[in-house]
Design a protein around this motif. Structure first.
Motif, PDB file in Angstrom:
ATOM      1  N   GLY A  90      -5.772  -7.555  10.078  1.00  0.00           N
ATOM      2  CA  GLY A  90      -7.053  -7.462   9.394  1.00  0.00           C
ATOM      3  C   GLY A  90      -7.044  -8.051   7.992  1.00  0.00           C
ATOM      4  N   ASP A 145      -1.788   4.596  10.941  1.00  0.00           N
ATOM      5  CA  ASP A 145      -2.934   3.920  10.329  1.00  0.00           C
ATOM      6  C   ASP A 145      -2.499   2.940   9.244  1.00  0.00           C
ATOM      7  OD1 ASP A 145      -4.526   5.417  11.983  1.00  0.00           O
ATOM      8  OD2 ASP A 145      -5.161   6.841  10.432  1.00  0.00           O
ATOM      9  N   CYS A 146      -1.492   3.327   8.463  1.00  0.00           N
ATOM     10  CA  CYS A 146      -1.017   2.463   7.382  1.00  0.00           C
ATOM     11  C   CYS A 146      -0.375   1.197   7.943  1.00  0.00           C
ATOM     12  CB  CYS A 146      -0.022   3.224   6.512  1.00  0.00           C
ATOM     13  SG  CYS A 146       0.089   2.619   4.830  1.00  0.00           S
ATOM     14  N   GLU A 196      -1.110  -0.253  10.785  1.00  0.00           N
ATOM     15  CA  GLU A 196      -2.194  -1.106  11.283  1.00  0.00           C
ATOM     16  C   GLU A 196      -2.913  -1.808  10.140  1.00  0.00           C
ATOM     17  OE1 GLU A 196      -4.654   1.460  13.606  1.00  0.00           O
ATOM     18  OE2 GLU A 196      -3.272   1.472  15.336  1.00  0.00           O
ATOM     19  N   ARG A 197      -3.112  -1.111   9.042  1.00  0.00           N
ATOM     20  CA  ARG A 197      -3.800  -1.693   7.892  1.00  0.00           C
ATOM     21  C   ARG A 197      -3.028  -2.876   7.315  1.00  0.00           C
ATOM     22  NH1 ARG A 197      -4.580   1.473   2.125  1.00  0.00           N
ATOM     23  NH2 ARG A 197      -5.406  -0.310   0.943  1.00  0.00           N
ATOM     24  N   VAL A 198      -1.711  -2.754   7.242  1.00  0.00           N
ATOM     25  CA  VAL A 198      -0.887  -3.805   6.641  1.00  0.00           C
ATOM     26  C   VAL A 198      -0.627  -4.951   7.611  1.00  0.00           C
ATOM     27  CG1 VAL A 198       1.408  -4.304   5.704  1.00  0.00           C
ATOM     28  CG2 VAL A 198       0.199  -2.242   5.002  1.00  0.00           C
ATOM     29  N   ASP A 227      -7.049  -6.611   5.002  1.00  0.00           N
ATOM     30  CA  ASP A 227      -6.079  -6.044   4.065  1.00  0.00           C
ATOM     31  C   ASP A 227      -4.711  -6.696   4.221  1.00  0.00           C
ATOM     32  OD1 ASP A 227      -7.819  -4.360   2.825  1.00  0.00           O
ATOM     33  OD2 ASP A 227      -7.179  -2.531   3.862  1.00  0.00           O
ATOM     34  N   GLY A 228      -4.284  -6.846   5.440  1.00  0.00           N
ATOM     35  CA  GLY A 228      -2.990  -7.461   5.683  1.00  0.00           C
ATOM     36  C   GLY A 228      -2.923  -8.890   5.182  1.00  0.00           C
ATOM     37  N   VAL A 257       0.861  -1.186   0.000  1.00  0.00           N
ATOM     38  CA  VAL A 257       0.000   0.000   0.000  1.00  0.00           C
ATOM     39  C   VAL A 257       0.893   1.230   0.000  1.00  0.00           C
ATOM     40  CG1 VAL A 257      -1.879  -1.183   1.201  1.00  0.00           C
ATOM     41  CG2 VAL A 257      -0.149   0.075   2.523  1.00  0.00           C
TER      42      VAL A 257
END
Length: 476
Positions: free
Chosen positions: A436, A428-429, A431-433, A438-439, A416
């Motif tokens: 969840g 935030d990035c 945590e996203r990767v 997305d990861g 990302v």
């Protein structure tokens, strides 16, 4: 009578990200020559002083005097303005002397059969021509970035770029996809073009450099590319996903044969460490051993990128701290890189965060503690991350980084892009990767791409291409 040993001379551009893959290329050629081929890798003396410890059977790293001194009181190599002049006005005569010596040594069983020349070191092409030696080009990045350079004359002719390299219109917001330079889905703008982003030289000097390299490259019949072949897909879920490569976007009048050999340039033998211009801090490996599997954020902006502004470094520092996760941050010790760190930062994150001036990146990326990689998207770093199956957070800085980032994020979907270096965006990035859906999706994608480039059709194609190249230099 003993068989004559074929020698190739390899001439890289004098930067870590160019020398390293060309050393790997030299070793791949020698290994597949089974004793019939040796390689001499010719680098300026300021590179040799830093990487002269390199050792591999059949591969010699030799020094070319260039008359450029190191920066006083700094472990950084001299800047481009200094060594580019040396490349054009001093190093050709030195390379000629080396080739003359090799020619006189034919009776001893050493015959120079060809030169492999980094296209950014195009000064060596006319030297080879004066000796009647064939030249094979080498492009250190993906075909897409070669395409963005190869179309410069076309862009000038169509009035999109002035002859001095200025964008018309100057804001550079027009989408590259509108001119079919690269796929529209990359969402790249003109101002993301690599030759507009390198701030180390004035714009007019940059455009002159590239036009000269393109003119010299016209004589080349073959270019080896540090990329994956057309067959090397991203492991997508639909047939369309399997066809998103950079190979289709070659210049319309492209006459050279482009041979993709990227997968062969990985350092597959762990016992043969990659030479580096900086001394890695190996204590980071002991630190990684103490971390939980998949927990660590690795941050590195590479060897060539210009220092990131202090306010951006400050944002990264606070975002990493706010993530609450362990991190390993490669931050060069030069004041221009560390100026943005908050006061007392090292003490505040001690135990959870480790900051080093340089790291053994291949070892770091393959470590089981790694969870993701915050990268500038230098092409070698992207390939290394893919090879080890590491998800990426992309923060492009200059040169080809924006094109590489676009492929990582929008085509292969193995990372990302980080919108800004602000504390909130960084946190935030991460945590996203790291967690969840997305990861998990990113990990599935990068695992599939890893399989393709290390054991799948991309690797098989690279082996075929290298065999074709070796048949040519052996006269088969």
């Amino acid at each position: 009578m003993a068989a004559e040993l074929t020698q190739i001379v390899v001439v890289p551009f004098p930067a870590q990200g160019h020398v390293t893959p060309m050393l790997h290329l030299a070793r791949a050629i020698v290994d597949r020559g089974h004793g019939s081929i040796s390689a001499t890798v010719a680098v300026p003396d300021f590179i040799h002083r830093r990487m002269g410890q390199y050792s591999a059977a059949g591969v010699a790293l030799v020094s070319i005097p260039c008359g450029v001194a190191d920066e006083d009181g700094s472990d950084e190599p001299p800047g481009p303005a200094m060594f580019l002049h040396a490349m054009e006005h001093r190093m050709p005569a030195q390379l000629e002397g080396m080739l003359q010596s090799a020619r006189r040594g034919v009776g001893a069983g050493r015959r120079v059969s060809c030169l492999v020349v980094d296209l950014l070191a195009s000064w060596a092409i006319p030297v080879a021509a004066r000796f009647g030696l064939p030249v094979v080009g080498f492009w250190v990045g993906m075909v897409a970035t070669y395409r963005t350079v190869a179309v410069i004359p076309e862009l000038i002719a169509k009035g999109f770029v002035s002859e001095s390299g200025t964008l018309l219109p100057a804001d550079g917001t027009k989408n590259i996809g509108d001119l079919n330079i690269l796929p529209a889905k990359l969402k790249l703008r003109f101002k993301d073009l690599p030759w507009l982003l390198d701030s180390a030289l004035p714009q007019k000097s940059r455009i002159s450099f590239w036009l000269q390299a393109l003119d010299r490259a016209k004589s080349l019949r073959c270019i080896l590319v540090n990329s994956i072949s057309k067959e090397g897909g991203a492991g997508g879920d639909s047939p369309d996903d399997q066809q998103q490569y950079d190979y289709e976007y070659l210049p319309q009048d492209q006459q050279q044969i482009m041979l993709h050999v990227g997968p062969l340039l990985f350092n597959a033998d762990a016992s043969k460490k990659t030479a580096t211009m900086w001394q890695p801090d190996k204590t980071c490996m002991d630190w990684l051993d103490k971390q939980s599997p998949g927990s660590v954020i690795y941050v590195s902006f590479g060897s060539w990128a210009a220092p990131i502004q202090p306010d951006r470094i400050r944002g990264f520092a606070r975002g990493l701290e706010a993530s609450g996760r362990p991190f390993l941050w490669v931050l060069k010790s030069h004041p221009s890189w560390r100026a943005g760190r908050p006061d007392g930062y090292a003490e505040k994150v001690s135990g959870r965060g480790k900051i080093v001036s340089w790291a053994p990146q291949e070892d770091v990326l393959k470590h089981e503690a790694l969870g993701c990689y915050v990268t500038h998207c230098g092409w070698n770093s992207v390939l290394e991350a893919v090879r080890q199956g590491v998800r990426m957070i992309c923060y492009p800085v200059s040169a080809d980084h924006f094109v590489n980032c676009a492929y990582v994020v929008n085509v292969w979907k193995v990372g990302v892009e980080l919108a800004t270096s602000g504390q909130g965006d960084v946190k935030d990035c991460i945590e996203r990767v790291m967690e969840g859906d997305d990861g998990r999706r990113l990990q599935r994608k990068v695992n599939a791409l890893r399989e393709t480039v290390t054991a799948g059709e991309a690797m098989r194609a690279a082996k075929r291409n290298l065999t074709l190249f070796m048949d040519r230099i052996n006269g088969s």
